[in-house]
Design a protein around this motif. Structure first.
Motif, PDB file in Angstrom:
ATOM      1  N   THR A  73      45.778  30.153 -28.282  1.00 11.55           N
ATOM      2  CA  THR A  73      46.125  31.022 -29.409  1.00 11.55           C
ATOM      3  C   THR A  73      47.536  31.562 -29.209  1.00 11.55           C
ATOM      4  OG1 THR A  73      43.830  31.671 -29.807  1.00 11.55           O
ATOM      5  CG2 THR A  73      45.534  33.115 -30.697  1.00 11.55           C
ATOM      6  N   LEU A  74      48.392  31.322 -30.184  1.00 13.40           N
ATOM      7  CA  LEU A  74      49.789  31.727 -30.114  1.00 13.40           C
ATOM      8  C   LEU A  74      50.071  32.816 -31.135  1.00 13.40           C
ATOM      9  CD1 LEU A  74      51.437  28.180 -29.881  1.00 13.40           C
ATOM     10  CD2 LEU A  74      50.805  29.701 -27.998  1.00 13.40           C
ATOM     11  N   TYR A  75      50.672  33.910 -30.663  1.00 13.41           N
ATOM     12  CA  TYR A  75      51.040  35.028 -31.542  1.00 13.41           C
ATOM     13  C   TYR A  75      52.355  34.659 -32.218  1.00 13.41           C
ATOM     14  CZ  TYR A  75      50.760  40.085 -32.639  1.00 13.41           C
ATOM     15  OH  TYR A  75      50.619  41.305 -33.255  1.00 13.41           O
ATOM     16  N   ALA A  76      52.241  34.016 -33.370  1.00 16.12           N
ATOM     17  CA  ALA A  76      53.412  33.428 -34.015  1.00 16.12           C
ATOM     18  C   ALA A  76      54.144  34.389 -34.944  1.00 16.12           C
ATOM     19  CB  ALA A  76      52.994  32.177 -34.795  1.00 16.12           C
ATOM     20  N   PHE A  77      53.392  35.289 -35.610  1.00 15.73           N
ATOM     21  CA  PHE A  77      54.021  36.220 -36.550  1.00 15.73           C
ATOM     22  C   PHE A  77      53.076  37.396 -36.725  1.00 15.73           C
ATOM     23  CE2 PHE A  77      55.326  37.901 -40.690  1.00 15.73           C
ATOM     24  CZ  PHE A  77      56.711  37.843 -40.606  1.00 15.73           C
ATOM     25  N   SER A  78      53.525  38.584 -36.327  1.00 15.40           N
ATOM     26  CA  SER A  78      52.660  39.759 -36.378  1.00 15.40           C
ATOM     27  C   SER A  78      52.748  40.455 -37.728  1.00 15.40           C
ATOM     28  CB  SER A  78      53.050  40.749 -35.275  1.00 15.40           C
ATOM     29  OG  SER A  78      54.247  41.425 -35.617  1.00 15.40           O
ATOM     30  N   SER A  79      51.785  41.302 -37.994  1.00 14.15           N
ATOM     31  CA  SER A  79      51.817  42.083 -39.239  1.00 14.15           C
ATOM     32  C   SER A  79      53.039  42.999 -39.259  1.00 14.15           C
ATOM     33  CB  SER A  79      50.526  42.900 -39.379  1.00 14.15           C
ATOM     34  OG  SER A  79      50.290  43.695 -38.229  1.00 14.15           O
ATOM     35  N   GLU A  80      53.504  43.426 -38.082  1.00 12.45           N
ATOM     36  CA  GLU A  80      54.694  44.279 -38.007  1.00 12.45           C
ATOM     37  C   GLU A  80      55.980  43.487 -38.269  1.00 12.45           C
ATOM     38  OE1 GLU A  80      52.310  44.275 -35.702  1.00 12.45           O
ATOM     39  OE2 GLU A  80      51.468  46.307 -35.774  1.00 12.45           O
ATOM     40  N   ASN A  81      55.930  42.169 -38.060  1.00 10.99           N
ATOM     41  CA  ASN A  81      57.133  41.357 -38.268  1.00 10.99           C
ATOM     42  C   ASN A  81      57.599  41.325 -39.713  1.00 10.99           C
ATOM     43  OD1 ASN A  81      56.274  38.825 -35.758  1.00 10.99           O
ATOM     44  ND2 ASN A  81      57.444  40.723 -35.557  1.00 10.99           N
ATOM     45  N   LEU A 129      48.999  34.496 -37.497  1.00  9.32           N
ATOM     46  CA  LEU A 129      50.057  34.637 -38.498  1.00  9.32           C
ATOM     47  C   LEU A 129      49.780  35.836 -39.392  1.00  9.32           C
ATOM     48  CD1 LEU A 129      50.134  30.859 -39.454  1.00  9.32           C
ATOM     49  CD2 LEU A 129      51.960  32.077 -38.237  1.00  9.32           C
ATOM     50  N   SER A 130      50.789  36.665 -39.579  1.00  4.72           N
ATOM     51  CA  SER A 130      50.576  37.909 -40.311  1.00  4.72           C
ATOM     52  C   SER A 130      49.373  38.626 -39.699  1.00  4.72           C
ATOM     53  CB  SER A 130      50.347  37.640 -41.806  1.00  4.72           C
ATOM     54  OG  SER A 130      50.328  38.843 -42.543  1.00  4.72           O
ATOM     55  N   TYR A 131      49.377  38.615 -38.371  1.00 10.15           N
ATOM     56  CA  TYR A 131      48.213  39.099 -37.625  1.00 10.15           C
ATOM     57  C   TYR A 131      48.502  40.444 -36.962  1.00 10.15           C
ATOM     58  CZ  TYR A 131      44.703  39.653 -34.032  1.00 10.15           C
ATOM     59  OH  TYR A 131      43.707  40.182 -33.252  1.00 10.15           O
ATOM     60  N   GLY A 132      47.517  41.320 -37.012  1.00 10.44           N
ATOM     61  CA  GLY A 132      47.549  42.572 -36.272  1.00 10.44           C
ATOM     62  C   GLY A 132      46.126  42.911 -35.863  1.00 10.44           C
ATOM     63  N   ALA A 133      45.912  43.237 -34.602  1.00  5.64           N
ATOM     64  CA  ALA A 133      44.559  43.483 -34.113  1.00  5.64           C
ATOM     65  C   ALA A 133      43.929  44.719 -34.747  1.00  5.64           C
ATOM     66  CB  ALA A 133      44.570  43.619 -32.597  1.00  5.64           C
ATOM     67  N   ARG A 134      44.714  45.776 -34.959  1.00 11.21           N
ATOM     68  CA  ARG A 134      44.154  46.960 -35.598  1.00 11.21           C
ATOM     69  C   ARG A 134      43.700  46.642 -37.018  1.00 11.21           C
ATOM     70  NH1 ARG A 134      48.027  52.098 -33.817  1.00 11.21           N
ATOM     71  NH2 ARG A 134      47.277  52.260 -31.665  1.00 11.21           N
TER      72      ARG A 134
END
Length: 238
Positions: free
Chosen positions: A57-65, A134-139
């Motif tokens: 699993t690659l953190y490619a683009f966070s929700s904060e990005n 992608l467009s991912y945030g754990a919270r």
């Protein structure tokens, strides 16, 4: 690495950090750092296939990005679309299956279309599962799961006392995947940056001082070797 085969993690998660700083150190635009980072993705995939890892699993683009400058976000989305288009034949040849997690509806239509195409084309592959966050945030993920469960309680489909760890996890974006055994972060930063907060509760952490564009197959092998030395107790006395 053969002596560590019994200790190879089933699932590796990676925070790919340092593309921008890598570019800045070389007097290059940030987009060049992201392009260079794409080569490290290829090497990470190849290394995981060689090692027998089942999930990467690659953190490619966070929700904060999304807060980054519009030009950089557009460049990242364009790069993602091109990367998936160019790599699709390779994923098919290598038996890699693609997945994506996050608030994917926020992605540009063209990018989402290519993601869906790549996911569908590789759906029958049985090798490495490559998961792009992608467009991912754990919270955000945890809140989304809580909302789903709350709605089921409100609709009378579920009693609050029925909610446990297993049921909650089944409402996360990662419901179909095992939790990561190993989490790698590049660029020497010592934080998890809103990435898989529920899922990495018992993951082993390995920090690489290298920026992501400099992270190569040998570094993945070294991280897995380090993982193989760990005594995973999961709260027990062993």
């Amino acid at each position: 690495m053969s002596e560590l085969n019994s200790n190879v993690p089933r699932h590796i998660a990676v925070i790919m950090d340092g593309n921008g700083r890598w570019a800045n150190e070389r007097g290059l635009p940030r987009r060049d750092g992201h392009r260079a980072g794409a080569e490290s993705v290829r090497e990470a995939v190849d290394a995981c296939r060689e090692l027998g890892v089942e999930y990467l699993t690659l953190y490619a683009f966070s929700s904060e990005n999304w807060k980054r400058p519009k030009a950089e976000v557009e460049a990242l989305m364009s790069l993602l679309e091109k990367f998936l288009k160019d790599k699709l034949p390779e994923m098919l040849k290598q038996n890699v299956r693609l997945h994506a997690i996050g608030q994917l509806d926020r992605l540009p239509a063209k990018c989402r279309k290519q993601i869906d195409k790549s996911i569908n084309k590789t759906a029958s592959n049985t090798g490495l599962n490559l998961v792009l966050a992608l467009s991912y945030g754990a919270r955000e993920e945890i809140v989304d799961a809580a909302k789903q469960l709350a709605q089921k309680v409100a609709d009378g489909e579920l009693a609050p006392e029925q909610i446990d760890n297993q049921l909650f996890a089944s409402h996360l974006y990662t419901a179909d995947f095992p939790d990561p055994d190993l989490m790698i972060r590049t660029s020497g930063e010592l934080r998890v940056s809103n990435f898989l907060l529920w899922q990495i509760s018992y993951a082993e952490l390995v920090i690489s001082q290298k920026f992501w564009p400099d992270f190569r197959a040998a570094d993945m092998h070294a991280a897995v070797a380090e993982y193989g030395k760990r005594n995973r107790r999961f709260g027990e006395l062993k």
